[in-house]
Design a protein around this motif. Sequence first.
Motif, short mmCIF file in Angstrom:
data_model
loop_
_atom_site.label_atom_id
_atom_site.label_comp_id
_atom_site.label_asym_id
_atom_site.label_seq_id
_atom_site.Cartn_x
_atom_site.Cartn_y
_atom_site.Cartn_z
N ALA A 202 -20.96 36.53 3.19
CA ALA A 202 -19.68 35.98 3.65
C ALA A 202 -20.02 35.09 4.84
O ALA A 202 -20.40 35.59 5.90
N VAL B 74 -19.13 34.18 -0.56
CA VAL B 74 -17.74 33.92 -0.21
C VAL B 74 -17.68 33.31 1.18
O VAL B 74 -18.64 33.37 1.94
N SER B 75 -16.54 32.69 1.47
CA SER B 75 -16.37 32.10 2.78
C SER B 75 -15.57 33.05 3.67
O SER B 75 -14.86 33.92 3.19
N THR B 76 -15.73 32.88 4.97
CA THR B 76 -14.99 33.69 5.93
C THR B 76 -14.71 32.84 7.15
O THR B 76 -15.44 31.89 7.42
N GLU B 77 -13.65 33.17 7.87
CA GLU B 77 -13.41 32.50 9.14
C GLU B 77 -13.94 33.34 10.29
O GLU B 77 -13.79 32.97 11.45
N GLY B 78 -14.52 34.48 9.96
CA GLY B 78 -15.06 35.37 10.99
C GLY B 78 -16.56 35.27 11.06
O GLY B 78 -17.15 34.30 10.61
N PRO B 79 -17.18 36.31 11.60
CA PRO B 79 -18.65 36.33 11.71
C PRO B 79 -19.30 36.46 10.34
O PRO B 79 -18.68 36.89 9.37
#
Lengths: 326, 326
Positions: free
Chosen positions: B92, B126-131
């Motif tokens: 991620a 997958v993508s994440t806006e977090g770490p």
Amino acid sequence: MAARLGEFDRIARFLKPLAKGLEGALALADDAGLIRLPGAPSLVATTDAMVEGVHYLPDADPFRLARKLLRVNLSDLAAMGAAPLAYLLTTALPARIADDWLERFAAGLARDQARYGIALLGGDSVSTEGPVVLSVTALGRAEGDRVLRRSGARPGDAIFVTGTLGDGALGLKAARGELAGLAEAHIAALAARYHLPTPRVALGRRLVGLASAAIDVSDGLPGDLGHICRASGVAARVQAASVPLSDAARAAVAHDPALLQTALAGGDDYELLFTLPPDRRAALAELAGDLDLQVTEIGVIGEGEGLAVLDAEGRAVPGLKGWSHF
Amino acid sequence: MAARLGEFDRIARFLKPLAKGLEGALALADDAGLIRLPGAPSLVATTDAMVEGVHYLPDADPFRLARKLLRVNLSDLAAMGAAPLAYLLTTALPARIADDWLERFAAGLARDQARYGIALLGGDSVSTEGPVVLSVTALGRAEGDRVLRRSGARPGDAIFVTGTLGDGALGLKAARGELAGLAEAHIAALAARYHLPTPRVALGRRLVGLASAAIDVSDGLPGDLGHICRASGVAARVQAASVPLSDAARAAVAHDPALLQTALAGGDDYELLFTLPPDRRAALAELAGDLDLQVTEIGVIGEGEGLAVLDAEGRAVPGLKGWSHF
């Protein structure tokens, strides 16, 4: 502040029950899980993750979320023709995720474990300061190399799909409140299909030796049929009018014709898309009857490359052209 | 702005090469990976995740990070006595992670794949806006139920550990610059051990049928020996002076005696901790010689419950008392 158990207690309380009955999970008390395979079977492994804010909204019901997480993985096993065996779960959770969330999440897993005959084999629970990240690795069994592949489609094969398409993508719009004006029952039906797909596990297993190629519809019909075409070195022609739509999807398209493109190209349906030598149609019909499952012939495999989705007049469906060149 | 390929290209470029040579990975082109098992072996599956900011610093070298991620999973296979077969990888990643990061990360995986004879079977990106969240599921094989467990330790069994302990926890301090005043060479040696543990895969496999219980040291000696004691229903007594320390760890303790507690109780060593019937000591010595691997006897299993780490005078080592009651 929300109740929050320690990590060991959380595992003991919420996760250990999910491993009960699976001898090889060793009660989640060892470093790894063991799967005993009598005879000489093969093991099929797949993994799919979901990220809060990317794959679901922060206020999503964790019970339903857990079931979807498991089901998208089961759908991959189905697309390979494998029988579900066990799964591993990794959760990266921020401190704000309270016990009741995890409890609901585990309850959702338990519900679908029972439904699909699968159990938790192991996993890892880590903390994060970012959004929730949930990852499942599902393990299934197959007999030797008797699995469904994307690469076996041949010119002349018929193209079939299970259930109805478009509900996933339209359901996302419904869940977001973007289908205002549509009847409430239709909105609810579409949203339900988005939130909780039905992996075609039983059919997938029985398509082994019958279908020539298979995939599950996660990217959308053009994208996923494109995967089959490229892997098989063939072309495909789909009749848009043959693509099975649910009553709710038909109502949405009647309400706003521009939604036809969403219905035909959207993803998240988790139906099986597969090809079949034309002389096996009768065998498929019998199988579908056995399983009480709708399967619909939507097109034909040809020589060459490329994918065409055609309307009744044989013209490319507007908005899908971009998908037809790859 | 940093270079950034599309997801398909990223997989084709960085991940597909990692699946090369593993027939069952199906070139990462199908929905799941297939493991063919000749005869009637068992499959062992384990998963371990790492989160940026929790398990490693944002500026960590992705080459080294990838190898650690794989190695901590291999260490779990080793602790079960399983032979590495394949692994699945879930990443991620936030948008700021550029291609060069992923390329270095994949290179690290490739390096250790070759070293440990394991290959990528599948995964999800997958993508994440977090770490960043990185998760590996490792699959290994064992013969039937011939695996190492935590639950087989018996009163009278000797307790052994591979390599040296404490380097992981002291290495974290070293990497953080908290060991100022220690010789640079020692700081570097400790940090290197923290960044890159050595899973004891070969020994683990050969301990099957020899060791009565085993675990890898990830939580720290008292914690992990505690796991064995609880699972086996026994007590343990460890001589602190027998616990093997590296030259660098000894230097750190000489520099600051309070670090003895860190050395004895810290985790992240990924050495094997195991128990052995006393009449099998000679067989173990021969095996260790074969593998050119240091194994050290550090204590004995007793009846009852609890864990004591004792100094030369037979007193509990200060600071470890908290670990002795569970």
